[in-house]
Design a protein around this motif. Structure first.
Motif, mmCIF file in Angstrom:
data_model
loop_
_atom_site.group_PDB
_atom_site.id
_atom_site.type_symbol
_atom_site.label_atom_id
_atom_site.label_comp_id
_atom_site.label_asym_id
_atom_site.label_seq_id
_atom_site.Cartn_x
_atom_site.Cartn_y
_atom_site.Cartn_z
ATOM 1 N N LYS A 533 0.845 -1.183 0.000
ATOM 2 C CA LYS A 533 0.000 0.000 0.000
ATOM 3 C C LYS A 533 0.879 1.230 0.000
ATOM 4 N N GLN A 534 0.739 2.045 -1.021
ATOM 5 C CA GLN A 534 1.495 3.278 -1.159
ATOM 6 C C GLN A 534 2.992 3.000 -0.982
ATOM 7 N N SER A 535 3.612 3.499 0.080
ATOM 8 C CA SER A 535 5.066 3.363 0.240
ATOM 9 C C SER A 535 5.484 2.055 0.889
ATOM 10 N N MET A 536 4.517 1.208 1.275
ATOM 11 C CA MET A 536 4.848 -0.042 1.948
ATOM 12 C C MET A 536 5.077 -1.146 0.913
ATOM 13 N N THR A 537 6.231 -1.804 1.012
ATOM 14 C CA THR A 537 6.620 -2.791 0.002
ATOM 15 C C THR A 537 7.127 -4.063 0.655
ATOM 16 N N GLY A 538 6.621 -5.189 0.175
ATOM 17 C CA GLY A 538 7.160 -6.493 0.550
ATOM 18 C C GLY A 538 8.038 -7.013 -0.568
ATOM 19 N N VAL A 539 8.481 -8.239 -0.435
ATOM 20 C CA VAL A 539 9.347 -8.863 -1.439
ATOM 21 C C VAL A 539 8.936 -10.324 -1.606
ATOM 22 N N LEU A 540 8.877 -10.765 -2.840
ATOM 23 C CA LEU A 540 8.636 -12.172 -3.164
ATOM 24 C C LEU A 540 9.864 -12.678 -3.913
ATOM 25 N N HIS A 541 10.487 -13.728 -3.405
ATOM 26 C CA HIS A 541 11.653 -14.246 -4.132
ATOM 27 C C HIS A 541 11.634 -15.772 -4.183
ATOM 28 N N ILE A 542 12.279 -16.292 -5.223
ATOM 29 C CA ILE A 542 12.409 -17.729 -5.448
ATOM 30 C C ILE A 542 13.890 -18.069 -5.580
ATOM 31 N N GLY A 543 14.255 -19.319 -5.271
ATOM 32 C CA GLY A 543 15.653 -19.710 -5.343
ATOM 33 C C GLY A 543 15.830 -21.154 -5.760
ATOM 34 N N LYS A 544 17.035 -21.450 -6.260
ATOM 35 C CA LYS A 544 17.387 -22.812 -6.669
ATOM 36 C C LYS A 544 18.725 -23.185 -6.039
ATOM 37 N N LEU A 545 18.840 -24.469 -5.678
ATOM 38 C CA LEU A 545 20.075 -24.981 -5.088
ATOM 39 C C LEU A 545 21.152 -25.197 -6.134
ATOM 40 N N GLN A 546 20.746 -25.441 -7.365
ATOM 41 C CA GLN A 546 21.689 -25.595 -8.455
ATOM 42 C C GLN A 546 21.740 -24.301 -9.259
ATOM 43 N N PHE A 547 22.854 -24.098 -9.959
ATOM 44 C CA PHE A 547 22.973 -22.899 -10.789
ATOM 45 C C PHE A 547 21.845 -22.848 -11.815
ATOM 46 N N HIS A 548 21.282 -21.658 -11.992
ATOM 47 C CA HIS A 548 20.168 -21.501 -12.920
ATOM 48 C C HIS A 548 20.155 -20.080 -13.476
ATOM 49 N N HIS A 549 19.874 -19.959 -14.763
ATOM 50 C CA HIS A 549 19.704 -18.652 -15.398
ATOM 51 C C HIS A 549 18.240 -18.247 -15.309
ATOM 52 N N PHE A 550 17.894 -17.371 -14.384
ATOM 53 C CA PHE A 550 16.556 -16.797 -14.400
ATOM 54 C C PHE A 550 16.474 -15.758 -15.512
ATOM 55 N N THR A 551 15.326 -15.679 -16.153
ATOM 56 C CA THR A 551 15.159 -14.822 -17.318
ATOM 57 C C THR A 551 14.071 -13.783 -17.080
ATOM 58 N N GLU A 552 13.887 -12.898 -18.082
ATOM 59 C CA GLU A 552 12.817 -11.907 -18.002
ATOM 60 C C GLU A 552 11.448 -12.587 -17.956
ATOM 61 N N ARG A 553 11.339 -13.739 -18.593
ATOM 62 C CA ARG A 553 10.070 -14.465 -18.546
ATOM 63 C C ARG A 553 9.775 -14.917 -17.118
ATOM 64 N N ASP A 554 10.818 -15.349 -16.400
ATOM 65 C CA ASP A 554 10.632 -15.729 -14.999
ATOM 66 C C ASP A 554 10.178 -14.530 -14.166
ATOM 67 N N VAL A 555 10.744 -13.358 -14.470
ATOM 68 C CA VAL A 555 10.332 -12.141 -13.768
ATOM 69 C C VAL A 555 8.848 -11.883 -13.997
ATOM 70 N N GLN A 556 8.421 -12.022 -15.259
ATOM 71 C CA GLN A 556 7.014 -11.789 -15.580
ATOM 72 C C GLN A 556 6.104 -12.785 -14.867
ATOM 73 N N GLN A 557 6.515 -14.050 -14.826
ATOM 74 C CA GLN A 557 5.715 -15.058 -14.148
ATOM 75 C C GLN A 557 5.607 -14.751 -12.648
ATOM 76 N N LEU A 558 6.723 -14.315 -12.069
ATOM 77 C CA LEU A 558 6.710 -14.003 -10.647
ATOM 78 C C LEU A 558 5.856 -12.760 -10.368
ATOM 79 N N GLU A 559 5.861 -11.808 -11.283
ATOM 80 C CA GLU A 559 5.025 -10.616 -11.113
ATOM 81 C C GLU A 559 3.544 -10.969 -11.169
#
Length: 578
Positions: A533-559
């Protein structure tokens, strides 16, 4: 102290807007480890037997620079260990000296000791087989790979390897020859933490490099050629060059920025490499008395320049030039992930294959061909399996991760009373059970849909300056320990402050607030801001134990998932989104 005087707001803004695509570090590491295996698969005696054969001459020349790969490893080590210090707000080792050594012990020693036990067992088995006449190993060929592996050793040999002093030239039998570099690096860790970091904080990186060079070369000549050739004290200067490349790459000081942007680092890397190979060629033919450390410093300078060059592309979110893009290939990066296990286990595998082929009475050419075709793939397979069993658990706390997955759900903060949400003076609000149930299902779906290991939702607390974990899959300890993340610090804090998504391909390159991220062994992260709400911001994040290339598509899916989460919270009637 000058290194950490820049504005913290500027540092936060810069770091939070950077997407760390440093996959080439694993790529370089993987390429170097593969080259070492190839070198050790090219036995000196076989190479000499094949000298008249023109077919093998190019390969023999190509595989005579094994020590160069070791130099690259040392520079990479200095770069990687210095990078979190440079990127931190205070310029200290995370967790202090004790925390540093705990991380190094957990990362290096368990697989190292497992490899040593394996070598001892292999040696014992070989001697037993020889005595039972099943195989006849004990002839003049048993030491054909002297310096790589020997089945004959004594308690003093085992003790020296156990306390990591096998590089001190004690005329030991080789239990696992290549691990002399592990001993050298282990000894450098102490000098780095206790000596180099304080000098760096007081005088800066250039004085630190000069002191490391001077100390290393002074010890080289004081110890004498025989002792110094085993201990390699000049490696301290190579390590310091890695430290310098990290600071030049990521320092926010104006002088370093100008230095980083004013020089053609790619050209310098090529020039230093060319000069080093030319000097090494002269050492092989005309100037055999020339000290080897001169060549090593040339390779180290080339490696340091290459790291700065590649990092510049990553910071600017640009792809590497085609000639270097191989370093970010999936296969080479994957190889880099288990390169340590490959390095410390390949010696007995190569030795066993060699002994088997020699016993077949084959011609030198056939032995060489079969050796390369059998020993290299076998070493890779064994190294990967060893990594899965003996290295990865200590990188990721894998057992605790399995326990969390068996719960088939997520951890939710049952009571938010001590971490109440507040919005512009409104009284504290608690998310009800109906919201928690919906969030649980949504985060479970997100984990499965994106094939990730962790999904975490952080929300602001009453002071509006910190975030805390409200719901998570895989990072349950953050709720248990009630860890708070200051806005502007760490991974989630940077996202909340910048209001921009953030991709981290290699978590070891980032300073984090919560130690649980590293304790879990997360390698790659993607996070996005979650406006409440307004200036209040949370964070949503995902992670992998193995190396992984996250992409812009992943950003869109997370959004999209973030929008659903906001809808779930809004549907409870507690939040009035605008």
């Amino acid at each position: 102290m000058n290194q950490v005087k820049e504005s913290s707001n500027t540092r936060h803004e810069t770091l939070s807007n950077q997407r760390l695509h440093l996959a080439y570090l694993d790529g370089i590491r993987g390429l170097a480890s593969l080259y070492v295996v190839l070198v050790h698969c090219w036995d000196v005696n076989v190479a000499e037997a094949l000298q008249p054969a023109l077919l093998w001459l190019p390969l023999a020349k190509f595989l005579r620079y094994g020590i160069f790969a070791v130099v690259v490893f040392i520079v990479l080590s200095g770069y990687c260990l210095m990078l979190p210090v440079v990127r931190s707000n205070k310029g200290y080792l995370s967790g202090g000296l004790l925390g540093f050594f705990k991380r190094r012990i957990r990362r290096i020693l368990p697989p190292y000791y497992a490899a040593m036990i394996f070598c001892v067992l292999v040696g014992g088995l070989i001697l037993w087989l020889d005595r039972t006449a099943i195989f006849q190993w004990n002839d003049e060929r048993v030491n054909a790979l002297n310096g790589l592996f020997s089945p004959v050793f004594y308690f003093r040999d085992v003790l020296a390897y156990f306390i990591l002093i096998q590089n001190f030239g004690l005329h030991l039998n080789e239990i696992n020859g290549p691990t002399w570099t592990v001993a050298v690096e282990w000894q450098i860790y102490f000098i780095f933490a206790v000596f180099l970091i304080p000098i760096w904080r007081r005088f800066g990186i250039f004085i630190t490099v000069i002191i490391a060079f001077s100390l290393g070369l002074t010890l080289t000549y004081l110890l004498g050629e025989d002792v110094a050739s085993n201990i390699c004290p000049w490696f301290l200067g190579l390590f310091a060059l890695g430290m310098a490349s990290a600071e030049i790459s990521f320092s926010q000081k104006t002088s370093f920025k100008q230095l980083k942007n004013s020089l053609s680092w790619g050209v310098l890397a090529a020039v230093f490499a060319g000069v080093a190979f030319l000097i090494e060629w002269l050492r092989f033919s005309l100037l055999k008395e020339l000290p080897e450390w001169i060549v090593h410093y040339g390779i180290a300078l080339a490696t340091a320049c290459l790291l700065i060059y590649c990092t510049n592309f990553s910071i600017k979110a640009k792809a590497l030039p085609p000639i270097l893009r191989l370093l970010e290939s999936r296969s080479l990066v994957a190889l880099g992930i288990f390169s340590y296990s490959l390095y410390i286990t390949h010696a007995p595998i190569v030795w066993l294959v060699h002994q088997f082929l020699i016993s077949q009475k084959l011609s030198p050419s056939v032995v060489a061909a079969k050796w390369l075709l059998i020993a290299v793939p076998l070493s890779l397979v064994f190294g990967y399996l060893f990594h899965r069993v003996f290295e990865r658990p200590f990188m990721s706390q894998f057992s605790s991760n399995l326990k969390s997955k068996k719960r088939e759900g997520i951890s939710l903060a049952k009571s938010y009373k001590s971490q109440d949400l507040v919005f512009r003076g409104e009284k504290p609000i608690r998310i009800e059970n109906e919201c928690s149930t919906s969030l649980s299902k949504l985060l479970e779906w997100l984990r499965d849909y994106l094939s990730v290991d962790t999904v975490t939702l952080l929300l602001p607390v009453i002071d509006q300056q910190n975030l805390t974990v409200y719901a998570t899959i895989g990072l349950e300890e953050e709720i248990v320990q009630q860890i708070h993340i200051p806005v502007g610090q760490g991974f989630a804090g940077h996202i909340a402050a910048s209001m921009q998504p953030m991709i981290v391909d290699n978590l070891s390159m980032l300073e984090v607030v919560s130690p649980i991220l590293r304790d879990k062994g997360l390698r790659s992260l993607l996070g996005i801001p979650l406006p409440i709400k307004q200036s209040m911001t949370g964070v949503l994040h995902i992670g992998k134990l193995q190396f992984h290339h996250f992409t812009e598509r992943d950003v869109q899916q997370l959004e999209l998932a973030a929008n659903l989460i906001k809808s779930v919270i809004a549907d409870t009637g507690h939040f009035n989104f605008k």
